[in-house]
Design a protein around this motif. Sequence first.
Motif, PDB file in Angstrom:
ATOM      1  N   LEU B 158      -1.022  -5.852  -4.093  1.00  0.00           N
ATOM      2  CA  LEU B 158       0.127  -4.487  -3.858  1.00  0.00           C
ATOM      3  C   LEU B 158      -0.801  -3.727  -2.278  1.00  0.00           C
ATOM      4  O   LEU B 158       0.256  -3.351  -1.975  1.00  0.00           O
ATOM      5  CB  LEU B 158      -0.461  -3.800  -4.797  1.00  0.00           C
ATOM      6  CG  LEU B 158       0.151  -2.625  -5.244  1.00  0.00           C
ATOM      7  CD1 LEU B 158       0.793  -2.643  -6.316  1.00  0.00           C
ATOM      8  CD2 LEU B 158      -1.048  -1.628  -5.136  1.00  0.00           C
ATOM      9  N   ASP B 161       0.903  -5.032   0.953  1.00  0.00           N
ATOM     10  CA  ASP B 161       2.287  -5.061   0.474  1.00  0.00           C
ATOM     11  C   ASP B 161       2.265  -3.628   1.332  1.00  0.00           C
ATOM     12  O   ASP B 161       3.815  -3.270   1.454  1.00  0.00           O
ATOM     13  CB  ASP B 161       2.704  -4.967  -0.816  1.00  0.00           C
ATOM     14  CG  ASP B 161       3.136  -6.674  -1.326  1.00  0.00           C
ATOM     15  OD1 ASP B 161       3.009  -7.182  -2.377  1.00  0.00           O
ATOM     16  OD2 ASP B 161       2.889  -7.301  -0.154  1.00  0.00           O
ATOM     17  N   ILE B 164       1.485  -3.570   5.346  1.00  0.00           N
ATOM     18  CA  ILE B 164       3.111  -4.023   5.964  1.00  0.00           C
ATOM     19  C   ILE B 164       3.818  -3.088   6.395  1.00  0.00           C
ATOM     20  O   ILE B 164       4.030  -2.881   7.438  1.00  0.00           O
ATOM     21  CB  ILE B 164       2.818  -5.203   5.174  1.00  0.00           C
ATOM     22  CG1 ILE B 164       3.469  -6.161   6.055  1.00  0.00           C
ATOM     23  CG2 ILE B 164       4.410  -4.781   4.586  1.00  0.00           C
ATOM     24  CD1 ILE B 164       3.887  -7.569   5.747  1.00  0.00           C
ATOM     25  N   HIS B 165       4.129  -2.065   5.773  1.00  0.00           N
ATOM     26  CA  HIS B 165       4.809  -1.390   6.361  1.00  0.00           C
ATOM     27  C   HIS B 165       4.181  -0.802   6.939  1.00  0.00           C
ATOM     28  O   HIS B 165       4.600   0.573   8.264  1.00  0.00           O
ATOM     29  CB  HIS B 165       5.369  -0.219   5.417  1.00  0.00           C
ATOM     30  CG  HIS B 165       5.793  -0.520   4.383  1.00  0.00           C
ATOM     31  ND1 HIS B 165       7.231  -1.220   4.539  1.00  0.00           N
ATOM     32  CD2 HIS B 165       5.279  -1.614   2.751  1.00  0.00           C
ATOM     33  CE1 HIS B 165       7.633  -1.720   3.571  1.00  0.00           C
ATOM     34  NE2 HIS B 165       6.562  -1.617   2.235  1.00  0.00           N
ATOM     35  N   PRO B 167       2.441   0.722  11.050  1.00  0.00           N
ATOM     36  CA  PRO B 167       2.685  -0.706  12.080  1.00  0.00           C
ATOM     37  C   PRO B 167       0.904  -1.116  12.690  1.00  0.00           C
ATOM     38  O   PRO B 167      -0.013  -0.024  12.103  1.00  0.00           O
ATOM     39  CB  PRO B 167       3.348   0.205  13.333  1.00  0.00           C
ATOM     40  CG  PRO B 167       2.953   1.758  12.921  1.00  0.00           C
ATOM     41  CD  PRO B 167       3.275   1.217  11.421  1.00  0.00           C
ATOM     42  N   THR B 200       5.507   7.269   8.772  1.00  0.00           N
ATOM     43  CA  THR B 200       5.734   6.302   7.853  1.00  0.00           C
ATOM     44  C   THR B 200       5.140   7.212   5.739  1.00  0.00           C
ATOM     45  O   THR B 200       3.852   6.972   6.142  1.00  0.00           O
ATOM     46  CB  THR B 200       5.339   4.538   7.336  1.00  0.00           C
ATOM     47  OG1 THR B 200       6.219   4.452   8.307  1.00  0.00           O
ATOM     48  CG2 THR B 200       5.841   4.428   6.989  1.00  0.00           C
ATOM     49  N   GLU B 201       5.728   6.585   4.960  1.00  0.00           N
ATOM     50  CA  GLU B 201       5.835   7.095   3.738  1.00  0.00           C
ATOM     51  C   GLU B 201       5.862   6.330   3.057  1.00  0.00           C
ATOM     52  O   GLU B 201       6.493   5.981   2.581  1.00  0.00           O
ATOM     53  CB  GLU B 201       6.037   9.061   3.731  1.00  0.00           C
ATOM     54  CG  GLU B 201       5.311   9.261   2.430  1.00  0.00           C
ATOM     55  CD  GLU B 201       5.375  11.032   2.266  1.00  0.00           C
ATOM     56  OE1 GLU B 201       5.793  11.518   2.933  1.00  0.00           O
ATOM     57  OE2 GLU B 201       6.037  10.529   1.391  1.00  0.00           O
ATOM     58  N   ILE B 202       4.940   6.315   1.502  1.00  0.00           N
ATOM     59  CA  ILE B 202       5.356   4.916   0.675  1.00  0.00           C
ATOM     60  C   ILE B 202       4.150   5.548  -0.624  1.00  0.00           C
ATOM     61  O   ILE B 202       3.628   5.952  -0.732  1.00  0.00           O
ATOM     62  CB  ILE B 202       4.288   3.814   0.640  1.00  0.00           C
ATOM     63  CG1 ILE B 202       5.362   2.792   2.294  1.00  0.00           C
ATOM     64  CG2 ILE B 202       5.037   3.109  -0.346  1.00  0.00           C
ATOM     65  CD1 ILE B 202       3.801   2.453   3.241  1.00  0.00           C
ATOM     66  N   GLN B 203       5.457   5.553  -1.644  1.00  0.00           N
ATOM     67  CA  GLN B 203       5.235   6.061  -2.685  1.00  0.00           C
ATOM     68  C   GLN B 203       5.050   5.452  -4.055  1.00  0.00           C
ATOM     69  O   GLN B 203       6.161   4.719  -3.798  1.00  0.00           O
ATOM     70  CB  GLN B 203       6.356   7.076  -3.121  1.00  0.00           C
ATOM     71  CG  GLN B 203       6.329   8.842  -2.272  1.00  0.00           C
ATOM     72  CD  GLN B 203       6.989   9.688  -3.130  1.00  0.00           C
ATOM     73  OE1 GLN B 203       7.613   9.158  -3.952  1.00  0.00           O
ATOM     74  NE2 GLN B 203       7.536  10.563  -1.910  1.00  0.00           N
ATOM     75  N   LEU B 204       4.214   5.484  -4.597  1.00  0.00           N
ATOM     76  CA  LEU B 204       4.450   4.856  -5.684  1.00  0.00           C
ATOM     77  C   LEU B 204       3.485   4.740  -6.852  1.00  0.00           C
ATOM     78  O   LEU B 204       3.341   6.349  -6.654  1.00  0.00           O
ATOM     79  CB  LEU B 204       2.750   3.351  -5.736  1.00  0.00           C
ATOM     80  CG  LEU B 204       2.131   2.787  -4.957  1.00  0.00           C
ATOM     81  CD1 LEU B 204       1.100   2.952  -4.227  1.00  0.00           C
ATOM     82  CD2 LEU B 204       3.383   1.873  -4.438  1.00  0.00           C
ATOM     83  N   SER B 205       3.956   4.283  -7.966  1.00  0.00           N
ATOM     84  CA  SER B 205       3.582   4.986  -9.777  1.00  0.00           C
ATOM     85  C   SER B 205       3.098   4.706 -10.294  1.00  0.00           C
ATOM     86  O   SER B 205       1.759   3.780  -9.148  1.00  0.00           O
ATOM     87  CB  SER B 205       5.468   5.123  -9.983  1.00  0.00           C
ATOM     88  OG  SER B 205       4.703   3.723 -11.548  1.00  0.00           O
ATOM     89  N   GLU B 207       1.650   3.395 -12.047  1.00  0.00           N
ATOM     90  CA  GLU B 207       1.609   2.179 -13.046  1.00  0.00           C
ATOM     91  C   GLU B 207       1.399   0.989 -12.587  1.00  0.00           C
ATOM     92  O   GLU B 207       1.385   0.280 -13.292  1.00  0.00           O
ATOM     93  CB  GLU B 207       3.163   2.414 -14.077  1.00  0.00           C
ATOM     94  CG  GLU B 207       3.670   3.154 -14.798  1.00  0.00           C
ATOM     95  CD  GLU B 207       4.980   3.296 -15.391  1.00  0.00           C
ATOM     96  OE1 GLU B 207       5.543   4.521 -15.540  1.00  0.00           O
ATOM     97  OE2 GLU B 207       6.005   2.594 -14.940  1.00  0.00           O
ATOM     98  N   GLU B 208       2.065   1.577 -10.804  1.00  0.00           N
ATOM     99  CA  GLU B 208       1.111  -0.326 -10.240  1.00  0.00           C
ATOM    100  C   GLU B 208      -0.234  -0.541 -10.457  1.00  0.00           C
ATOM    101  O   GLU B 208      -0.258  -1.530 -10.528  1.00  0.00           O
ATOM    102  CB  GLU B 208       2.361  -0.254  -8.924  1.00  0.00           C
ATOM    103  CG  GLU B 208       3.601  -0.133  -8.769  1.00  0.00           C
ATOM    104  CD  GLU B 208       4.412  -0.127  -8.049  1.00  0.00           C
ATOM    105  OE1 GLU B 208       4.284  -1.939  -7.149  1.00  0.00           O
ATOM    106  OE2 GLU B 208       5.070   0.257  -7.301  1.00  0.00           O
TER     107      GLU B 208
END
Lengths: 284, 410
Positions: B158, B161, B164-165, B167, B200-205, B207-208
């Motif tokens: 995870l 993953d 990887i977003h 650079p 870049t921004e990644i949002q996760l919950s 629960e992951e």
Amino acid sequence: MRFRAKIVDLACLNHFSRIINTIAKLAKTCILRLTVCKLYFILSDKVANGGASMWCELSQGNFFDEFQMEGVAAEHNEIYLELVPENLSRALKTAQNAKAVKIKLTNKHCPCLSVAVELPSLSSSSRIVTHDIPVGVIPRRMWNDFREPSVPDFDVSIYLPALKTMKSVVDRMKNLSNFIVIEANLSGEMNLKIETDLVSITTHFKDLGNPPWASEDDCQSNTQARDLESMAEACIDIKKLQQLLAGQQVNPTKALCNIVRKRIVHFILLHEEVSLQYFIPAIA
Amino acid sequence: MKCVIGAAQLRVFGRAIHAIARISDEFWFDPVEKGLALRSVNSSRSAYACVFFSSMFFQHYCWTAVSQPCHKEQQLSLPCKLIIKSVLPVFRCVNVLERNVERCSISTNPSEHHITFQLLCRHGLVKTYNLTFQECDPLQAVFAKHMCPNILKVHSRLLADVMIHFPTSQEEITLSVTPVKVCFKSYTEEDTDFSRTMLTEIQLSPEEFDYFQVGVDSEVTFCLKELRGLLAFSEAASVPVSIHFDRCGKPIAFSIEDLLLEASFILATLCEAEKEAASPEPACCPQPWHSSRTGMDNPDQTSMDGASNADTATSKKPQQKGNAPSMNSAKEEVKNIPRGPERDVPGRAGAAMAEAAAGEATEAPYEKFHSLFFGAVSYKKEAIGDTFQSLVTASDTEEEFGALQSSQVL
């Protein structure tokens, strides 16, 4: 000025990504023009680009499930943005199996195209990846710089050989020379030539076919009178040709080029709903 | 000391070396009775890595205490320092190693002056690398993982993953947590030209995550480049990654642990006094590093005691073993002789850093990257320069480690 669009279908998304990848290979910076029905990627023929210019046109309906835009004013319902296509390409690269991709024009620290990719995740709520791509808004007074280039008054128009073959030939020639001569005639023959002090190499293509152009011009109708065997040639920067060929990831439905002897080579690549025109000026 | 790594484990070992290589040019090679520890710290002391392979990881592990007269000071068993560049070629192309190499043996011999890495490859090929080393003082970071209010545990896949977003050129990222969401975003300095930078921004919950505990909303910024090594390593080892952290300014620890190995990457986090926008808390003031325990005994600690604190948002999957903190508390001790290090972050070396260097840390606020850990307790029980207290109890053993001298490298 507002813009929101959404892609849900994976095939459309992949196709759109491929187009962006092609554009990214051709231009470091380009103009994105948004109208109600279409998107255009434009590179104007400034000296900084080596004189090459590009015009890529796609119908938004073929890609986007939702597409809303409001231009700068009611009677000029268009938006012109300057952006780095490589950024957009990168943002879409990791969206291979996205549930949806939303693109929005926003103004955070500066005007941005926000690409929000909704990815599947193990939990009930999706993972959301947002990329903010900075863009420059082109004011209306400069829009005239980015008009569609007209098809030049060409001497020869010919279909291109299989792009993969052409690419491998040009790739090898690029190691030997900075310039390449493209010549073709109205009998479906095309030659790619390079010449250096040590060696000259010519690759011959035959039976390519010449596209019929509906000629309203007097000049065009003279082609019948012209010698079908005589070659029209132009010497161009090999790197530009190589970039064009390298960017093609899928075989176009139609690929042809128009040569204006010693002036310019005009490539037209048509792929379903997308048309890409690329102009490479001849080196004097 | 002599150990043999089987082909199957070579990939893991090689990845560990590569991961450590991202931290610094040299690493500490520290065999002890229970296993082999590899450690590294970067020049600005803002990143520390430690990978410990228990003796069970090896096909064969043999460590004997050899007493050697040492013409230097009377020191106890010392680890030695190797240059990463010398070791990396041994484990180059980690993925290929598995196929070609049957086993790798590492041995040190008191009478010789080097450490020998020997790869027994297919077709009878034997590659021998004799590497010189430097004797050095032991290195260990002091970091009380169990006192961190925020603990996340997640499979390395995870994290990979997510990363990887970003650079590959992205230097630093910010991890922002609240009890209901987790967000990784690219970090930009105040003077960044936003018109040129893609964010870049990644949002996760929550629960992951296999385990999710957020005691205090926080936003920590750390160096991504240094972390990538650990991610590759934990994927090779297929072990979930635990993340322990606190407010900004305090270190963040990424660790993995299973029966055969343990690894910890501890990274300093950025703390800017002005940085408060997202967090409801007052501006993160750097915690002064007191020489007593109280510096760490802030109210946050109470949230660490068991999972019963109502403020703590905790979620874990039923099959997880107990409370994350407890798995570490057995091993960690809080050694509180902090020491302000030289901070070498470009363009940010504040005077505060220089003042705080050496000796007991004062109340001088750190504006930039905190360096964490380097409690300085030597075997002589004095706070001196580069010597550090052991965390891993095995290192406290009194046996001498053969005094190895340097020799020619083949």
